[in-house]
Write a protein that holds these residues in place. Structure first.
Motif, PDB file in Angstrom:
ATOM      1  N   LEU A  18       0.846  -1.194   0.000  1.00 36.20           N
ATOM      2  CA  LEU A  18       0.000   0.000   0.000  1.00 36.20           C
ATOM      3  C   LEU A  18       0.881   1.243   0.000  1.00 36.20           C
ATOM      4  O   LEU A  18       1.801   1.358   0.813  1.00 36.20           O
ATOM      5  N   PRO A  19       0.621   2.181  -0.898  1.00 35.79           N
ATOM      6  CA  PRO A  19       1.489   3.344  -0.985  1.00 35.79           C
ATOM      7  C   PRO A  19       1.256   4.373   0.119  1.00 35.79           C
ATOM      8  O   PRO A  19       0.144   4.534   0.612  1.00 35.79           O
ATOM      9  N   LEU A  20       2.326   5.071   0.456  1.00 31.55           N
ATOM     10  CA  LEU A  20       2.212   6.283   1.270  1.00 31.55           C
ATOM     11  C   LEU A  20       2.039   7.439   0.296  1.00 31.55           C
ATOM     12  O   LEU A  20       2.746   7.522  -0.710  1.00 31.55           O
ATOM     13  N   LEU A  21       1.115   8.336   0.616  1.00 32.27           N
ATOM     14  CA  LEU A  21       0.820   9.440  -0.288  1.00 32.27           C
ATOM     15  C   LEU A  21       0.758  10.723   0.527  1.00 32.27           C
ATOM     16  O   LEU A  21       0.229  10.714   1.655  1.00 32.27           O
ATOM     17  N   PHE A  22       1.275  11.804  -0.034  1.00 32.84           N
ATOM     18  CA  PHE A  22       1.239  13.084   0.694  1.00 32.84           C
ATOM     19  C   PHE A  22      -0.184  13.631   0.676  1.00 32.84           C
ATOM     20  O   PHE A  22      -0.795  13.773  -0.387  1.00 32.84           O
ATOM     21  N   ASP A  23      -0.686  13.949   1.869  1.00 34.84           N
ATOM     22  CA  ASP A  23      -2.050  14.451   2.008  1.00 34.84           C
ATOM     23  C   ASP A  23      -2.018  15.959   2.263  1.00 34.84           C
ATOM     24  O   ASP A  23      -1.370  16.420   3.203  1.00 34.84           O
ATOM     25  N   THR A  24      -2.721  16.703   1.419  1.00 34.56           N
ATOM     26  CA  THR A  24      -2.716  18.160   1.527  1.00 34.56           C
ATOM     27  C   THR A  24      -3.280  18.638   2.866  1.00 34.56           C
ATOM     28  O   THR A  24      -2.818  19.640   3.423  1.00 34.56           O
ATOM     29  N   ARG A 183      -6.144  24.697   3.999  1.00 33.93           N
ATOM     30  CA  ARG A 183      -5.278  25.216   5.076  1.00 33.93           C
ATOM     31  C   ARG A 183      -4.709  26.595   4.752  1.00 33.93           C
ATOM     32  O   ARG A 183      -3.582  26.909   5.168  1.00 33.93           O
ATOM     33  N   LEU A 184      -5.440  27.375   4.001  1.00 36.85           N
ATOM     34  CA  LEU A 184      -4.914  28.688   3.601  1.00 36.85           C
ATOM     35  C   LEU A 184      -5.518  29.788   4.473  1.00 36.85           C
ATOM     36  O   LEU A 184      -6.606  29.642   5.036  1.00 36.85           O
ATOM     37  N   ASP A 185      -4.786  30.934   4.541  1.00 35.03           N
ATOM     38  CA  ASP A 185      -5.357  32.060   5.279  1.00 35.03           C
ATOM     39  C   ASP A 185      -6.322  32.831   4.378  1.00 35.03           C
ATOM     40  O   ASP A 185      -6.357  32.652   3.164  1.00 35.03           O
ATOM     41  N   ALA A 186      -7.096  33.715   5.012  1.00 41.23           N
ATOM     42  CA  ALA A 186      -8.194  34.394   4.306  1.00 41.23           C
ATOM     43  C   ALA A 186      -7.693  35.225   3.125  1.00 41.23           C
ATOM     44  O   ALA A 186      -8.310  35.223   2.054  1.00 41.23           O
ATOM     45  N   ALA A 187      -6.569  35.922   3.309  1.00 51.66           N
ATOM     46  CA  ALA A 187      -6.079  36.799   2.232  1.00 51.66           C
ATOM     47  C   ALA A 187      -5.670  35.963   1.014  1.00 51.66           C
ATOM     48  O   ALA A 187      -5.945  36.330  -0.140  1.00 51.66           O
ATOM     49  N   THR A 188      -5.020  34.826   1.261  1.00 53.35           N
ATOM     50  CA  THR A 188      -4.607  33.963   0.145  1.00 53.35           C
ATOM     51  C   THR A 188      -5.833  33.402  -0.562  1.00 53.35           C
ATOM     52  O   THR A 188      -5.890  33.355  -1.794  1.00 53.35           O
ATOM     53  N   MET A 189      -6.807  32.999   0.221  1.00 53.38           N
ATOM     54  CA  MET A 189      -8.035  32.462  -0.400  1.00 53.38           C
ATOM     55  C   MET A 189      -8.695  33.516  -1.289  1.00 53.38           C
ATOM     56  O   MET A 189      -9.160  33.204  -2.386  1.00 53.38           O
ATOM     57  N   LEU A 190      -8.716  34.730  -0.793  1.00 55.71           N
ATOM     58  CA  LEU A 190      -9.362  35.798  -1.562  1.00 55.71           C
ATOM     59  C   LEU A 190      -8.639  36.020  -2.893  1.00 55.71           C
ATOM     60  O   LEU A 190      -9.258  36.121  -3.953  1.00 55.71           O
ATOM     61  N   ALA A 191      -7.322  36.055  -2.829  1.00 51.36           N
ATOM     62  CA  ALA A 191      -6.543  36.272  -4.056  1.00 51.36           C
ATOM     63  C   ALA A 191      -6.745  35.111  -5.026  1.00 51.36           C
ATOM     64  O   ALA A 191      -6.949  35.319  -6.231  1.00 51.36           O
ATOM     65  N   LEU A 192      -6.714  33.879  -4.510  1.00 52.56           N
ATOM     66  CA  LEU A 192      -6.859  32.714  -5.393  1.00 52.56           C
ATOM     67  C   LEU A 192      -8.266  32.614  -5.978  1.00 52.56           C
ATOM     68  O   LEU A 192      -8.457  32.200  -7.121  1.00 52.56           O
TER      69      LEU A 192
END
Ligand code: 5CA
Ligand code: ZN
Length: 425
Positions: A18-24, A183-192
């Motif tokens: 079973l693989p290990l996978l990076f989880d965001t 897991r982003l902050d509000a300002a980053t979410m707004l820009a994205l």
């Protein structure tokens, strides 16, 4: 809609891992294993193309990452259920069709067909269900109506049409609240949000980040009847609805490129949680962005290298596949022509090794011991199971070819099954 033909995958003896996978979400490596609610079944939803400018190497690299995961699951003896969507109606597709003076349906159909043939030539395992948004519009309308009656959605007046429907991003649900996935902050979410299809400045919304669930009919735009009136789906809800219709929840993995972390996967997860009361997925997995000429390879910039163009220029699809596998799926990296040169050289040397093996086994019987072969296959498995370390896998095969005994059918099968590179024509 139909997907594409499945490549033949040799079955390998012994036990896959079973693989290990990076989880965001947890920002950690986690074991990608079936949820206890669905023993033996690994389920995956990967966001599909918006069908124009397909298939560039960024797309190919993302689908190849999840293909590597699926091959490991199959090797580990799991039943895999795989679903992928096609965003066959959305603003960017309609804008491109209008720009080029073609019917949006025709553009989508042609591009989906091109994508299918590219996926097939790259030997990507197809999804079990390949679903266009235009095939699920009534189901999306029903889901939006349910969100509205539960208070998770609300209407926003518009000057030129019936009200549109938006999702309330401030909801705090047992299985989701804003930022849980990204897991982003509000300002980053707004820009994205502004960058990636959102409309934070639209008047009448309760919160700038609230995403569109249903766009009511505008003149000259496609529209369908639904439980919430005539119109068409917003972007994120299409993936929630398609995943929920075809896969058991929670998914083992919800995947796509890292440009989908926010807002797309954040809100696909939010909509699914609001509809069902449960988390959409156990793992959220994201591939890195492929750049070209200094910037992210993207349809809007036009800096594209297309799989079909490389193939038309005579590049062996195995060379394209090896070139993409030589970079780790999670890193952002830039494509250079030298990737093709290196991959060509590698394929030549691997094929010469495989050809020698056939000669060798004809003339002198088994060239290497079964034990050392199966140990090598297990090594390959464990390298790949460490967050899909394909560059590591290519490197150990290279050294085996230089230093080890000649190839055997088992090694050739393992390279085909796990990496999708058949060495014997
Ligand atoms: N239809 C939506 C998803 S529902 C969409 O993002 N379509 S797309 O055509 O823009 O991208 C298809 C897939 O390729 C997505 O998973 C996206 O994250 C990935 N992708 C797009 N550009 C790149 C790139 N330059 N490098 C790696 N992956 C990419
Ligand atoms: Zn999606």
């Amino acid at each position: 809609m139909h997907a594409w033909n499945r490549p033949l995958l040799p079955r390998l003896p012994g036990d896959g891992v079973l693989p290990l996978l990076f989880d965001t979400v947890s920002q950690a490596l986690v074991e990608a294993r079936p949820d206890p609610a669905h023993p033996g079944v690994a389920s995956i939803y990967v966001c599909g193309i918006t069908p124009y400018d397909a298939t560039h190497l960024g797309h190919a690299s993302t689908y190849l990452a999840f293909d590597s995961l699926i091959r490991l699951w199959i090797d580990a003896g799991l039943e895999v259920r795989y679903v992928q969507n096609v965003t066959d109606v959305d603003d960017p597709l309609l804008e491109r069709a209008a720009r080029d003076g073609v019917d949006w349906r025709q553009l989508a159909a042609e591009q989906v067909q091109l994508f299918r043939s590219d996926m097939e030539r790259l030997r990507i395992v197809p999804p079990d269900e390949y679903v266009g948004v235009t095939e699920v519009v009534p189901a999306v309308g029903d889901a939006v109506a349910r969100l509205e009656s539960s208070g998770a959605a609300y209407r926003v007046e518009s000057a030129d049409a019936e009200p549109d429907v938006y999702f309330d991003s401030t909801l705090s649900l047992p299985a989701w609240s804003l930022g849980d996935e990204s897991r982003l902050d509000a300002a980053t979410m707004l820009a994205l949000s502004a960058e990636r299809g959102g409309d934070p400045d639209r008047a009448g919304k309760r919160h700038p980040l609230d995403p569109l669930l249903w766009r009511s009919e505008r003149s000259g735009e496609p529209a369908w009847d639904s439980a919430v009136g005539r119109g068409r789906p917003g972007w994120h809800i299409e993936c929630s609805v398609i995943a929920l219709e075809h896969l058991p929840m929670p998914l083992t993995v919800n995947g796509g490129g890292s440009d989908l972390v926010f807002p797309h996967h954040e809100f696909s997860a939010g909509h699914a949680a609001a509809l069902t009361g449960h988390a959409l997925s156990d793992i959220y997995s994201h591939s890195g962005m492929v750049a070209y000429q200094g910037e992210k390879m993207s349809k809007s910039l036009g800096n594209l290298v297309l799989v079909s163009r490389l193939a038309a220029a005579g590049v062996d699809p195995r060379v394209i596949r090896l070139a993409l596998l030589s970079e780790h799926y999670r890193s952002d990296w830039e494509w250079f022509d030298s990737h093709l040169d290196a991959a060509r050289e590698r394929l030549d040397s691997w094929r010469a090794w495989a050809a020698d093996a056939s000669l060798c086994s004809l003339s002198s019987g088994t060239p290497s011991s079964d034990h050392s072969d199966s140990a090598f296959v297990d090594r390959l498995r464990s390298i790949l199971a460490n967050d899909l370390d394909t560059p590591g896998a290519l490197a150990v095969i290279d050294s085996r070819i230089v230093d080890g005994p000649p190839a055997t059918p088992l090694l050739i099968d393992a390279i085909d099954a796990l990496l999708g590179i058949p060495l014997v024509d």
